[in-house]
Design an enzyme around this catalytic site. Structure first.
Site, PDB file in Angstrom:
ATOM      1  N   LYS A  83     -18.968  38.975 -26.763  1.00  0.00           N
ATOM      2  CA  LYS A  83     -18.665  37.969 -27.783  1.00  0.00           C
ATOM      3  C   LYS A  83     -19.696  36.853 -27.671  1.00  0.00           C
ATOM      4  O   LYS A  83     -19.895  36.296 -26.586  1.00  0.00           O
ATOM      5  CB  LYS A  83     -17.265  37.430 -27.490  1.00  0.00           C
ATOM      6  CG  LYS A  83     -16.466  37.001 -28.683  1.00  0.00           C
ATOM      7  CD  LYS A  83     -15.074  36.634 -28.200  1.00  0.00           C
ATOM      8  CE  LYS A  83     -14.161  36.263 -29.298  1.00  0.00           C
ATOM      9  NZ  LYS A  83     -12.886  35.754 -28.779  1.00  0.00           N
TER      10      LYS A  83
HETATM   11  C1  E4P Z   1     -10.577  35.037 -31.424  1.00  0.00           C
HETATM   12  O1  E4P Z   1     -11.259  35.882 -30.919  1.00  0.00           O
HETATM   13  C2  E4P Z   1     -10.109  33.830 -30.727  1.00  0.00           C
HETATM   14  O2  E4P Z   1      -9.898  34.163 -29.375  1.00  0.00           O
HETATM   15  C3  E4P Z   1      -8.793  33.319 -31.244  1.00  0.00           C
HETATM   16  O3  E4P Z   1      -8.263  34.081 -32.282  1.00  0.00           O
HETATM   17  C4  E4P Z   1      -8.701  31.843 -31.369  1.00  0.00           C
HETATM   18  O4  E4P Z   1      -7.413  31.508 -31.818  1.00  0.00           O
HETATM   19  P1  E4P Z   1      -6.847  30.014 -31.756  1.00  0.00           P
HETATM   20  O5  E4P Z   1      -7.458  29.240 -32.850  1.00  0.00           O
HETATM   21  O6  E4P Z   1      -5.365  30.178 -31.957  1.00  0.00           O
HETATM   22  O7  E4P Z   1      -7.200  29.491 -30.393  1.00  0.00           O
END
Ligand code: E4P
Length: 217
Positions: A83
């Site tokens: 990522k």
């Molecule tokens: C995606 O890969 C992120 O880890 C995640 O969906 C972030 O979500 P949040 O905005 O609830 O922290």
């Protein structure tokens, strides 16, 4: 539509994996912190639970260091998906890694133009953050719609991984728009199975079954 779970809690991942509904996992530095565990160790355990992509995020901000971190992370298991953030350095890293056949998830996407760049950089997944977009007064679902339209216009292979989903309506709307993947916390995925009339129906059937005095086993 594929279902990823957004957590680094391996107990929750095991529980969902046992349903057969889980296609992958996404983690981020905040979720790793929440788990209280060592990053590499927890990612390795998750990769052993699910066969699908497991996103592990680099933390460096420059391309060279991102590549070094990715090199370490992708050795953990074949299903690790690196990522990277949606920055110029992140996109450069995305291009270099995907050219080598590594899965890449470009994260922290908040505009359709950013998603267009990620697709051109060969991203396997683009992660638009629906909930955080909404939190800031923008329309997170409109963002998914715009990306779907652009990707379809040019037949980009990058999969739209709708992220930061907060409730079942987000999942429903993403499915209607045609997001390829959703990632959501375990509680949101479990909520999808719930309906008050299902519970009420079960209560009624149980009560009437008891009145028959019969058993199946
Ligand atoms: C995606 O890969 C992120 O880890 C995640 O969906 C972030 O979500 P949040 O905005 O609830 O922290």
């Amino acid at each position: 539509m594929k279902f990823f779970v957004d957590t680094a809690d391996t107990a929750d991942i095991r529980e969902l994996a046992a349903t057969g509904l889980l296609d992958g996992v996404t983690t981020n530095p905040t979720l790793i912190h929440k788990s209280g565990r060592k990053f590499m160790e927890v990612v390795e355990e998750i990769c052993g639970i699910v066969d699908g992509p497991v996103s592990a995020e680099v933390v460096a901000l420059d391309h060279e260091t991102m590549m070094k971190e990715a090199e370490i992370l992708r050795k953990i298991a074949d299903n690790v998906c690196i990522k990277v953030p949606l920055t110029i350095d992140g996109l450069k890293t995305c291009k270099a890694l995907t050219d080598e056949g590594t899965l890449v998830n470009v994260t922290l996407c908040f505009s359709a133009n950013q998603a267009l760049l990620a697709a051109k950089a060969g991203a396997s997944f683009i992660s638009p953050f629906v909930g955080r977009h909404d939190d800031n007064g923008f329309d997170g679902l409109k963002l998914i719609e715009d990306i779907r339209l652009i990707y379809d216009n040019y037949q980009f292979d990058t999969e739209i991984l709708a992220a930061s989903l907060r409730h079942p309506i987000h999942v429903l709307e993403c499915a209607k728009i045609g997001a390829d993947v959703i990632t959501a916390p375990p509680a949101v995925i479990k909520m999808l199975s719930k309906h008050v009339l299902t519970d009420k129906g079960l209560e009624g059937f149980a009560a009437d079954w008891a009145k028959t005095g019969q058993t199946i086993l």
